[in-house]
Write an enzyme that holds these catalytic residues in place. Structure first.
Site, PDB file in Angstrom:
ATOM      1  CB  THR A 120      -0.888  -0.011   1.260  1.00  7.03           C
ATOM      2  OG1 THR A 120      -1.628  -1.243   1.269  1.00  7.03           O
ATOM      3  CG2 THR A 120      -1.852   1.167   1.259  1.00  7.03           C
ATOM      4  CG  PHE A 149      -8.427  -4.607  -1.791  1.00  2.79           C
ATOM      5  CD1 PHE A 149      -8.621  -3.308  -1.351  1.00  2.79           C
ATOM      6  CD2 PHE A 149      -8.098  -4.810  -3.123  1.00  2.79           C
ATOM      7  CE1 PHE A 149      -8.503  -2.229  -2.213  1.00  2.79           C
ATOM      8  CE2 PHE A 149      -7.982  -3.738  -3.997  1.00  2.79           C
ATOM      9  CZ  PHE A 149      -8.177  -2.438  -3.546  1.00  2.79           C
ATOM     10  CG  PHE A 246     -15.437  -2.870   8.435  1.00  3.18           C
ATOM     11  CD1 PHE A 246     -14.225  -2.709   9.067  1.00  3.18           C
ATOM     12  CD2 PHE A 246     -15.569  -3.883   7.505  1.00  3.18           C
ATOM     13  CE1 PHE A 246     -13.148  -3.543   8.773  1.00  3.18           C
ATOM     14  CE2 PHE A 246     -14.523  -4.728   7.201  1.00  3.18           C
ATOM     15  CZ  PHE A 246     -13.304  -4.552   7.838  1.00  3.18           C
ATOM     16  CG  LEU A 247     -22.023  -0.649  10.330  1.00  2.53           C
ATOM     17  CD1 LEU A 247     -23.491  -0.685   9.902  1.00  2.53           C
ATOM     18  CD2 LEU A 247     -21.628   0.791  10.655  1.00  2.53           C
ATOM     19  CB  CYS A 257      -3.950  -2.194   6.981  1.00  2.52           C
ATOM     20  SG  CYS A 257      -2.915  -3.427   6.165  1.00  2.52           S
TER      21      CYS A 257
HETATM   22  N1  LIG Z   1      -1.056  -7.268   6.336  1.00  3.49           N
HETATM   23  C1  LIG Z   1      -2.172  -6.994   5.692  1.00  3.49           C
HETATM   24  O1  LIG Z   1      -3.259  -7.387   6.104  1.00  3.49           O
HETATM   25  C2  LIG Z   1      -2.157  -6.184   4.432  1.00  3.49           C
HETATM   26  C3  LIG Z   1      -3.290  -6.167   3.620  1.00  3.49           C
HETATM   27  C4  LIG Z   1      -3.268  -5.425   2.455  1.00  3.49           C
HETATM   28  C5  LIG Z   1      -2.144  -4.679   2.136  1.00  3.49           C
HETATM   29  N2  LIG Z   1      -1.070  -4.687   2.952  1.00  3.49           N
HETATM   30  C6  LIG Z   1       0.097  -3.895   2.559  1.00  3.49           C
HETATM   31  O2  LIG Z   1       1.049  -4.777   1.975  1.00  3.49           O
HETATM   32  C7  LIG Z   1       2.366  -4.389   2.346  1.00  3.49           C
HETATM   33  C8  LIG Z   1       3.046  -5.528   3.076  1.00  3.49           C
HETATM   34  O3  LIG Z   1       2.344  -5.770   4.256  1.00  3.49           O
HETATM   35  P1  LIG Z   1       2.661  -7.030   5.175  1.00  3.49           P
HETATM   36  O4  LIG Z   1       1.705  -7.004   6.289  1.00  3.49           O
HETATM   37  O5  LIG Z   1       2.791  -8.244   4.321  1.00  3.49           O
HETATM   38  O6  LIG Z   1       4.125  -6.603   5.720  1.00  3.49           O
HETATM   39  P2  LIG Z   1       5.108  -7.448   6.616  1.00  3.49           P
HETATM   40  O7  LIG Z   1       5.805  -6.474   7.482  1.00  3.49           O
HETATM   41  O8  LIG Z   1       4.419  -8.621   7.218  1.00  3.49           O
HETATM   42  O9  LIG Z   1       6.136  -8.043   5.561  1.00  3.49           O
HETATM   43  C9  LIG Z   1       6.991  -7.271   4.767  1.00  3.49           C
HETATM   44  C10 LIG Z   1       8.206  -8.113   4.431  1.00  3.49           C
HETATM   45  O10 LIG Z   1       9.009  -7.396   3.485  1.00  3.49           O
HETATM   46  C11 LIG Z   1      10.353  -7.628   3.806  1.00  3.49           C
HETATM   47  N3  LIG Z   1      11.189  -6.634   3.135  1.00  3.49           N
HETATM   48  C12 LIG Z   1      11.467  -5.357   3.499  1.00  3.49           C
HETATM   49  N4  LIG Z   1      12.284  -4.789   2.594  1.00  3.49           N
HETATM   50  C13 LIG Z   1      12.518  -5.715   1.634  1.00  3.49           C
HETATM   51  C14 LIG Z   1      13.265  -5.728   0.429  1.00  3.49           C
HETATM   52  N5  LIG Z   1      13.945  -4.662   0.010  1.00  3.49           N
HETATM   53  N6  LIG Z   1      13.290  -6.878  -0.305  1.00  3.49           N
HETATM   54  C15 LIG Z   1      12.600  -7.953   0.106  1.00  3.49           C
HETATM   55  N7  LIG Z   1      11.876  -8.001   1.224  1.00  3.49           N
HETATM   56  C16 LIG Z   1      11.828  -6.891   1.984  1.00  3.49           C
HETATM   57  C17 LIG Z   1      10.374  -7.584   5.320  1.00  3.49           C
HETATM   58  O11 LIG Z   1      11.552  -8.168   5.829  1.00  3.49           O
HETATM   59  C18 LIG Z   1       9.104  -8.363   5.653  1.00  3.49           C
HETATM   60  O12 LIG Z   1       9.374  -9.751   5.755  1.00  3.49           O
HETATM   61  C19 LIG Z   1       2.219  -3.114   3.187  1.00  3.49           C
HETATM   62  O13 LIG Z   1       2.325  -2.005   2.346  1.00  3.49           O
HETATM   63  C20 LIG Z   1       0.798  -3.233   3.722  1.00  3.49           C
HETATM   64  O14 LIG Z   1       0.226  -1.977   3.982  1.00  3.49           O
HETATM   65  C21 LIG Z   1      -1.033  -5.437   4.084  1.00  3.49           C
END
Ligand SMILES: NC(=O)c1ccc[n+]([C@@H]2O[C@H](COP(=O)([O-])OP(=O)(O)OC[C@H]3O[C@@H](n4cnc5c(N)ncnc54)[C@H](O)[C@@H]3O)[C@@H](O)[C@H]2O)c1
Length: 434
Positions: A120, A149, A246-247, A257
């Site tokens: 995101t 999402f 979400f209510l 997030c």
């Molecule tokens: N967790 C959710 O529910 C969710 C849902 C939708 C969107 N997102 C978005 O997706 C993205 C990831 O979220 P997440 O929860 O999976 O994050 P997370 O923190 O669980 O995982 C991110 C991973 O990326 C790795 N990383 C960092 N820099 C790196 C690089 N240069 N090369 C390779 N790996 C690298 C980290 O070590 C970590 O393992 C965020 O932007 C988040 O907002 C998350």
């Protein structure tokens, strides 16, 4: 033969993406920068708790490879998902340093590739990355915004059954290549420009957060007027223009997030000269909501100094061990500051919680946390808490107060055991309007 894929970032989004595409028959190379994480994954251990994920990764083990080396990602794959974290900075803006690092670390890519941004990111990030790729002599590398999402706890289901897939691209052929990967979904595939795709994600999370803060404010008004927010939310949610999602009134949203994405959108607007008043209020309501539990405890117990409070659940929501921005963090800090002792219990998040919360006792079970407590607060609606035998709870506790921070327990069952039940926006502890 399915297209080989790369996944950069082995967190919730990266591992779910890798597991689901491998399950569809793609070979997937997953790259992370944390050596321990890669070593664990190679040894068959999954460093996060997401229902079904470990099993799906194991079942497709022969199609998934883990690496620390970015070059491995592009050895065979022409399409690579970027799934790195984009946490908040101290200013509340999104920290894009991991995204930048991915771009910096790209190997010499002679052939045409596509970077698919699932992280995101604020609106405008794709345009910045595009410029940077061009400056690096990588004009032939495509860039597509494909926001994710999924919700933690139901990540696999959400990934396979999305409400929509959003594909924002600078070039039609890149959009088509990414859209083709999602042939397996029945949902609409929305093709847009890159900025709009980025905004769909930010706006969606901001709107969901707005609904949560809205119903929480309704709950607070219910408390002072004698209505029951549970009945109100049902009635409101039956309106087809509004829907029931979400209510759920409670002690506020947390997680990796909503807090960061609402803050990032607020700051993005401010950086562009616009004061996003509504979102500012949504964020403030959420912060205050986390603290209302303390007020409820004080209302019943008076000073909290010397009291023992049991916290049932520490994760930001059930079915995850994610502690990022969990309400338990604010609550435990506030209660400790007011002189209370805390016994906290979470079925899966204890290890993560220990990294973020100090000065509390970690119990091995709900019963252990409740033993001798003056009050119990349900923080996370883990199913096992609905199964508690409240006669046993009453016998174990020193006091009688149960604050249900998620309106998850059956008030009648709690009261039948001789306990005082306080929900959020529900009739008072004796079952009558206050
Ligand atoms: N967790 C959710 O529910 C969710 C849902 C939708 C969107 N997102 C978005 O997706 C993205 C990831 O979220 P997440 O929860 O999976 O994050 P997370 O923190 O669980 O995982 C991110 C991973 O990326 C790795 N990383 C960092 N820099 C790196 C690089 N240069 N090369 C390779 N790996 C690298 C980290 O070590 C970590 O393992 C965020 O932007 C988040 O907002 C998350």
């Amino acid at each position: 033969m399915k297209e080989p894929l790369g996944v950069i970032g082995a967190g919730w989004v990266g591992l779910v993406t890798a597991a689901c595409f491998a399950d569809l028959g793609h070979d997937v190379v997953v790259r992370d920068v944390v050596p321990e994480r890669v070593a664990e994954l190679e040894a068959g251990r999954v460093p996060i708790f997401e229902p079904g994920l470990a099993e799906l990764l194991a079942a497709n083990g022969e199609r998934i490879r883990y690496t620390l080396d970015m070059a491995d990602v592009f050895e065979r794959a022409r399409l690579a998902f970027v799934c790195v974290d984009t946490p908040p900075t101290h200013s509340g803006d999104a920290d894009l340093s991991r995204v930048s690092r991915v771009v910096e670390e790209l190997p010499d890519l002679a052939e045409r590739m596509i970077l698919i941004m699932k992280s995101t990111v604020p609106v405008g990030t794709g345009a910045l990355v595009r410029e940077r790729l061009d400056r690096m002599g990588l004009a032939h590398v495509g860039y597509v915004s494909n926001p994710e999402f999924l919700a933690e706890g139901s990540g696999l289901h959400d990934f396979r059954n999305p409400d929509r897939v959003v594909v924002g691209a600078f070039a039609q052929r890149d959009a088509d290549a990414v859209a083709a990967l999602y042939r397996f979904v029945e949902a609409p595939i929305l093709q847009t420009d890159v900025a709009s795709a980025e905004m769909v994600k930010m706006a969606s999370n901001a709107f969901l957060a707005t609904r949560v803060s809205f119903i929480n404010e309704i709950a607070n008004v219910c408390e002072v007027t004698g209505a029951d927010v549970e009945a109100v939310a049902r009635g409101v949610g039956l309106d087809h223009r509004l829907g029931p999602h979400f209510l759920r009134a409670g002690i506020g949203y947390g997680g990796s997030c909503f807090p960061k994405d609402t803050s990032a959108l607020k700051q993005l607007a401010a950086n562009s000269g616009y004061h996003f008043q509504l979102l500012t209020a949504v964020i403030e309501v959420n912060e205050l909501q986390k603290r209302r539990v303390v007020w409820k405890l004080v209302k019943h117990l008076g000073s909290l100094r010397g009291t023992t409070i049991a916290l049932l659940g520490l994760a930001f929501k059930p079915n995850t061990d994610d502690m990022r921005e969990a309400s338990s963090l604010v609550l435990s800090a506030r209660l400790l500051a007011d002189g209370a002792s805390i016994a906290g219990y979470d079925p899966v998040a204890e290890e993560e919680a220990r990294k973020l919360i100090s000065g509390i006792e970690f119990a091995a079970s709900a019963q252990e946390a409740l033993a001798g407590a003056d009050a119990a607060v349900l923080v996370t609606e883990w199913p096992e808490f609905a199964e508690l035998d409240f006669a046993d709870v009453a016998a174990a506790m020193r006091g009688q107060l149960v604050v249900d921070g998620r309106n998850y327990l059956d008030p009648a069952a709690v009261r039948a055991a001789g306990l005082l039940y306080e929900g959020i926006g529900r009739p008072g502890p004796n079952g009558k309007d206050r």
